[in-house]
Write a protein that holds these residues in place. Structure first.
Motif, PDB file in Angstrom:
ATOM      1  N   SER A 282       0.834  -1.208   0.000  1.00  0.00           N
ATOM      2  CA  SER A 282       0.000   0.000   0.000  1.00  0.00           C
ATOM      3  C   SER A 282       0.865   1.253   0.000  1.00  0.00           C
ATOM      4  O   SER A 282       0.578   2.234  -0.689  1.00  0.00           O
ATOM      5  CB  SER A 282      -0.927  -0.007   1.219  1.00  0.00           C
ATOM      6  N   VAL A 283       1.935   1.224   0.785  1.00  0.00           N
ATOM      7  CA  VAL A 283       2.855   2.362   0.860  1.00  0.00           C
ATOM      8  C   VAL A 283       3.516   2.604  -0.488  1.00  0.00           C
ATOM      9  O   VAL A 283       3.629   3.749  -0.953  1.00  0.00           O
ATOM     10  CB  VAL A 283       3.910   2.111   1.957  1.00  0.00           C
ATOM     11  N   ARG A 284       3.956   1.547  -1.119  1.00  0.00           N
ATOM     12  CA  ARG A 284       4.584   1.684  -2.439  1.00  0.00           C
ATOM     13  C   ARG A 284       3.631   2.348  -3.427  1.00  0.00           C
ATOM     14  O   ARG A 284       4.029   3.206  -4.228  1.00  0.00           O
ATOM     15  CB  ARG A 284       5.007   0.310  -2.963  1.00  0.00           C
ATOM     16  N   ARG A 285       2.363   1.966  -3.354  1.00  0.00           N
ATOM     17  CA  ARG A 285       1.374   2.527  -4.275  1.00  0.00           C
ATOM     18  C   ARG A 285       1.192   4.026  -4.032  1.00  0.00           C
ATOM     19  O   ARG A 285       1.152   4.825  -4.973  1.00  0.00           O
ATOM     20  CB  ARG A 285       0.049   1.783  -4.097  1.00  0.00           C
ATOM     21  N   ILE A 286       1.110   4.429  -2.771  1.00  0.00           N
ATOM     22  CA  ILE A 286       0.956   5.851  -2.440  1.00  0.00           C
ATOM     23  C   ILE A 286       2.164   6.651  -2.914  1.00  0.00           C
ATOM     24  O   ILE A 286       2.041   7.759  -3.443  1.00  0.00           O
ATOM     25  CB  ILE A 286       0.754   6.032  -0.923  1.00  0.00           C
ATOM     26  N   LEU A 287       3.357   6.079  -2.744  1.00  0.00           N
ATOM     27  CA  LEU A 287       4.583   6.783  -3.129  1.00  0.00           C
ATOM     28  C   LEU A 287       4.664   6.972  -4.639  1.00  0.00           C
ATOM     29  O   LEU A 287       5.129   8.008  -5.127  1.00  0.00           O
ATOM     30  CB  LEU A 287       5.803   6.030  -2.611  1.00  0.00           C
ATOM     31  N   ARG A 288       4.205   5.983  -5.377  1.00  0.00           N
ATOM     32  CA  ARG A 288       4.173   6.146  -6.837  1.00  0.00           C
ATOM     33  C   ARG A 288       3.228   7.275  -7.229  1.00  0.00           C
ATOM     34  O   ARG A 288       3.529   8.098  -8.108  1.00  0.00           O
ATOM     35  CB  ARG A 288       3.751   4.840  -7.501  1.00  0.00           C
ATOM     36  N   LEU A 289       2.078   7.340  -6.555  1.00  0.00           N
ATOM     37  CA  LEU A 289       1.109   8.397  -6.829  1.00  0.00           C
ATOM     38  C   LEU A 289       1.643   9.773  -6.424  1.00  0.00           C
ATOM     39  O   LEU A 289       1.201  10.802  -6.939  1.00  0.00           O
ATOM     40  CB  LEU A 289      -0.207   8.112  -6.105  1.00  0.00           C
ATOM     41  N   SER A 290       2.615   9.789  -5.475  1.00  0.00           N
ATOM     42  CA  SER A 290       3.212  11.046  -5.022  1.00  0.00           C
ATOM     43  C   SER A 290       4.271  11.553  -5.988  1.00  0.00           C
ATOM     44  O   SER A 290       4.839  12.630  -5.777  1.00  0.00           O
ATOM     45  CB  SER A 290       3.834  10.864  -3.631  1.00  0.00           C
ATOM     46  N   GLY A 291       4.569  10.779  -7.017  1.00  0.00           N
ATOM     47  CA  GLY A 291       5.535  11.229  -8.016  1.00  0.00           C
ATOM     48  C   GLY A 291       6.916  10.633  -7.873  1.00  0.00           C
ATOM     49  O   GLY A 291       7.814  10.956  -8.670  1.00  0.00           O
ATOM     50  N   SER A 292       7.126   9.781  -6.866  1.00  0.00           N
ATOM     51  CA  SER A 292       8.435   9.153  -6.694  1.00  0.00           C
ATOM     52  C   SER A 292       8.545   7.925  -7.584  1.00  0.00           C
ATOM     53  O   SER A 292       7.554   7.277  -7.921  1.00  0.00           O
ATOM     54  CB  SER A 292       8.654   8.747  -5.236  1.00  0.00           C
ATOM     55  N   THR A 293       9.767   7.623  -7.965  1.00  0.00           N
ATOM     56  CA  THR A 293      10.044   6.389  -8.698  1.00  0.00           C
ATOM     57  C   THR A 293      10.335   5.298  -7.688  1.00  0.00           C
ATOM     58  O   THR A 293      11.147   5.494  -6.771  1.00  0.00           O
ATOM     59  CB  THR A 293      11.239   6.574  -9.639  1.00  0.00           C
ATOM     60  N   VAL A 294       9.679   4.153  -7.815  1.00  0.00           N
ATOM     61  CA  VAL A 294       9.786   3.089  -6.817  1.00  0.00           C
ATOM     62  C   VAL A 294      10.380   1.834  -7.448  1.00  0.00           C
ATOM     63  O   VAL A 294       9.905   1.345  -8.469  1.00  0.00           O
ATOM     64  CB  VAL A 294       8.402   2.754  -6.213  1.00  0.00           C
ATOM     65  N   TYR A 295      11.448   1.335  -6.816  1.00  0.00           N
ATOM     66  CA  TYR A 295      12.038   0.052  -7.172  1.00  0.00           C
ATOM     67  C   TYR A 295      11.804  -0.881  -5.988  1.00  0.00           C
ATOM     68  O   TYR A 295      11.946  -0.476  -4.834  1.00  0.00           O
ATOM     69  CB  TYR A 295      13.536   0.184  -7.435  1.00  0.00           C
ATOM     70  N   ALA A 296      11.461  -2.139  -6.272  1.00  0.00           N
ATOM     71  CA  ALA A 296      11.094  -3.008  -5.157  1.00  0.00           C
ATOM     72  C   ALA A 296      11.241  -4.479  -5.519  1.00  0.00           C
ATOM     73  O   ALA A 296      11.260  -4.860  -6.692  1.00  0.00           O
ATOM     74  CB  ALA A 296       9.653  -2.725  -4.733  1.00  0.00           C
ATOM     75  N   SER A 297      11.340  -5.293  -4.476  1.00  0.00           N
ATOM     76  CA  SER A 297      11.341  -6.742  -4.616  1.00  0.00           C
ATOM     77  C   SER A 297      10.130  -7.296  -3.887  1.00  0.00           C
ATOM     78  O   SER A 297       9.739  -6.793  -2.832  1.00  0.00           O
ATOM     79  CB  SER A 297      12.614  -7.331  -3.995  1.00  0.00           C
TER      80      SER A 297
END
Length: 488
Positions: free
Chosen positions: A342-357
């Motif tokens: 859920s946090v990753r999704r919010i951060l993407r919507l905030s304009g940040s680029t997200v890399y994750a495993s």
């Protein structure tokens, strides 16, 4: 329950067998107030005797403990302990093995000597006799204890460091480990009893060490902090325990000095000229070690350069996290996985680029933000996603001018995503030569305690202070002797 009858009150644990897998089955006894009173009555005499022992003899005992630990470790005698500590701390057995290897380093006599030399201006002989520092003016360093060390956290090493320095400086020492590292601490300190068969100095030092776990509402702990004839209390931890401890100590009629090593964190600073595969691996390793729960662990990164280079570097970090993280598996609960996604999704919507495993034993997350932190955006929705629950998670903030570093360091403890953290302890640098001096000037005015190479943020030099304080000197009082009158 209290089975302590001797001066050396190692709390007993139920003898464990290989097939016992539940940590909760261990019986940990707590020292009662009357037992504490008895040992404290004898503590001053012990300190007086230890004061007369040459410092080299004390260091030899500590070195012997380190050698005994290394021998037993090599012979596989601590294999069961590794599994038990892995269960109690939540760390992988691979990480516990790494931590076990550090024990000998902490007990190395040359490392301790260096720390003492830099704490006492090279005059460590003053720990057992008067040393002339000026014409007919001398110093002698005597124990300020008894010393009480209240440790917290899952790591085995932090409780050992102040304990070893307290003992080296001749103090009667009471160590309260955390419940998660208790068994490991006891196994190390049991070696003092083994070494005590060989020398009088070892026997003295063994008798000057007490270990006990105390619950937070323990009457014994209240007695130690608020009433007991203690000289120094060294507390490691945060709220609410910090305020609780401070209040009790302030009421102690013996007025012990109190040193608090509060919750801190680390920041990595990299520029585009230095950003390469090797630096990416260094950052990834420091994220994986202890799942970023050390005060030196990087929980924020600052990248000086253009966005394009930052993205390229982030991809290299991701590759390194995949490899290194798999070498140190870390379990993640279903609830934590849901929150993280859920946090990753919010951060993407905030304009940040997200890399994750999404590997359940290596769920790392790297977010790249422009100019400022966006983590506060998720804390309002998921307050449980605090720094203590963010594991293998880092935000890399991209800036074009190194002068922005000061603001990013200063605002971190006020950021809601870092609630509970006092300030930045450690800054790990990977910078081109032309930027180093300017960045150092910025950092020295920002209040950080340590500035080190990024590659080994978690490793301490033997001469390092701890959060701005030389522990050895804090554990002692300086007696001044002058044999001639001052002419005036």
């Amino acid at each position: 329950m209290d089975e302590i009858t001797c001066l050396n009150p190692f709390c007993t644990i139920e003898e464990y067998e290989v097939d016992k897998k539940e940590y909760e089955r261990f019986v940990i006894n707590e020292l009662r107030e009357d037992s504490l009173l008895k040992i404290l009555e004898k503590s001053k005499k012990l300190q007086i005797r230890l004061c007369k022992v040459p410092i080299q003899d004390r260091l030899e005992v500590l070195e012997k403990i380190g050698r005994l630990w290394a021998e037993k470790l090599d012979h596989g005698e601590y294999n069961q302990l590794k599994m038990l500590l892995s269960k109690s701390t939540g760390y992988s057995t691979q990480l516990i093995e790494l931590e076990f290897s550090f024990v000998t380093f902490v007990l190395n006599k040359e490392n301790i000597r260096k720390n003492l030399e830099y704490s006492f201006s090279k005059q460590i002989e003053g720990l057992h006799r008067f040393i002339e520092v000026e014409g007919q003016e001398s110093y002698r360093f005597i124990p300020a204890g008894p010393v009480v060390v209240i440790s917290s956290g899952n790591s085995l090493i932090p409780p050992l460091i102040p304990t070893v320095l307290s003992m080296a400086t001749g103090n009667f020492t009471i160590l309260k480990p955390s419940i998660s590292n208790y068994l490991g601490i006891v196994e190390v300190c049991k070696l003092f009893k083994e070494a005590s068969n060989e020398s009088e100095t070892a026997r003295l030092m063994t008798n000057a060490l007490a270990i006990s776990y105390f619950t937070h509402d323990s009457n014994s702990l209240k007695y130690i902090l608020g009433k007991a004839p203690i000289g120094v209390i060294n507390f490691w931890g945060g709220e609410p325990a910090r305020t609780y401890v401070s209040k009790l100590v302030s009421e102690n009629p013996n007025h012990p000095r109190l040193l608090i090593n509060g919750p801190l964190t680390g920041v990595a600073i990299i520029d585009e000229e230095s950003a390469n595969e090797n630096v990416a691996e260094n950052l990834a390793l420091n994220m994986v070690l202890y799942d970023q729960q050390l005060c030196s662990s990087p929980t924020r990164a600052i990248f000086i350069g253009c966005w394009k280079d930052a993205i390229k570097f982030a991809e290299e970090i991701g590759t390194a996290l995949n490899r290194i993280g798999s070498e140190y598996p870390s379990s993640t609960s279903e609830g934590s996985i849901y929150t993280l996604q859920s946090v990753r999704r919010i951060l993407r919507l905030s304009g940040s680029t997200v890399y994750a495993s999404n590997e359940t034993e290596n769920m790392w997350t790297l977010i790249v933000s422009k100019g400022k932190s966006v983590l506060e955006n998720v804390i309002k929705s998921f307050p449980e996603f605090n720094i203590y629950n963010r594991k293998r998670f880092i935000e890399m903030i991209v800036i074009e001018d190194h002068n922005q570093i000061y603001q990013l360091i200063e605002e971190l403890p006020m950021n809601e995503a870092y609630i509970g953290v006092d300030k930045v302890q450690t800054v790990g640098l990977a910078l081109s030569e032309d930027k180093v001096e300017d960045v150092l000037e910025i950092l020295t005015s920002s209040g950080v305690y340590r500035i080190v190479p990024l590659r080994d943020m978690s490793i301490r030099s033997a001469i390092e202070p701890y959060d701005g304080v030389n522990l050895a000197s804090f554990f002692t009082n300086t007696i001044y002797l002058r044999k001639k009158p001052i002419e005036w």
